[in-house]
Design an enzyme around this catalytic site. Structure first.
Site, PDB file in Angstrom:
ATOM      1  N   THR A  14       9.254  -5.613   1.160  1.00 20.81           N
ATOM      2  CA  THR A  14       8.241  -6.042   0.151  1.00 20.81           C
ATOM      3  C   THR A  14       7.913  -5.164  -1.275  1.00 20.81           C
ATOM      4  O   THR A  14       8.065  -3.979  -1.048  1.00 20.81           O
ATOM      5  CB  THR A  14       6.977  -6.291   0.966  1.00 20.81           C
ATOM      6  N   ASP A  15       7.156  -5.663  -2.074  1.00 17.39           N
ATOM      7  CA  ASP A  15       6.631  -5.154  -3.187  1.00 17.39           C
ATOM      8  C   ASP A  15       5.171  -4.623  -2.854  1.00 17.39           C
ATOM      9  O   ASP A  15       4.766  -4.984  -1.718  1.00 17.39           O
ATOM     10  CB  ASP A  15       6.917  -5.838  -4.394  1.00 17.39           C
ATOM     11  N   LEU A  16       4.561  -4.101  -3.893  1.00 18.84           N
ATOM     12  CA  LEU A  16       2.888  -3.643  -3.519  1.00 18.84           C
ATOM     13  C   LEU A  16       2.317  -4.806  -3.072  1.00 18.84           C
ATOM     14  O   LEU A  16       1.120  -4.581  -2.420  1.00 18.84           O
ATOM     15  CB  LEU A  16       2.602  -3.186  -4.748  1.00 18.84           C
TER      16      LEU A  16
END
Length: 129
Positions: A14-16
């Protein structure tokens, strides 16, 4: 014939914002294709060593339909669309429960050790017909 491959979304995917990073869908569908070929009775390491044939992605058409998130359980389905002497076209979909998250049309080609087109292995053609 439809092949199903489960994928669990880890933090590293995932990203932030906790949403699956777009390029990771390509990794998910690659893993599913590897297992699809294995389930067809083909050992890609032996195929390369014995016949000098590898598979390469020639084209991907991808649609990102909704976000998958950290800790989701996904399923990648792989379905054969067409097969020719040196090319396979697959439809791949990533779903979460009944929701379609991502879909792609992937064209694979068989290549020789020198990178030139090669005929698909007989075992693959036989197992797909």
């Amino acid at each position: 014939m439809t092949h199903r491959f489960p994928v669990h979304v880890y933090y590293e995917d995932t990203d932030l914002a906790g949403i699956v990073y777009y390029a990771n869908y390509l990794k998910f569908i690659e893993r599913a294709r590897t297992e699809w070929v294995r389930d067809l009775g083909i050992d890609q390491t032996e195929l390369k060593a014995n016949e000098g044939i590898v598979f390469a992605v020639r084209r991907v058409e991808a649609d990102y339909l909704m976000a998958a998130k950290f800790d989701d359980d996904l399923v990648v389905t792989t379905t054969l669309d067409t097969i020719s002497g040196a090319r396979i076209v697959l439809s791949q979909a990533v779903t979460r429960d009944k929701d379609m998250v991502f879909e792609a049309k992937v064209t694979l080609v068989a290549l020789s050790e020198t990178g030139s087109p090669a005929r698909l292995p007989a075992i693959l053609r036989r197992n797909l017909h």
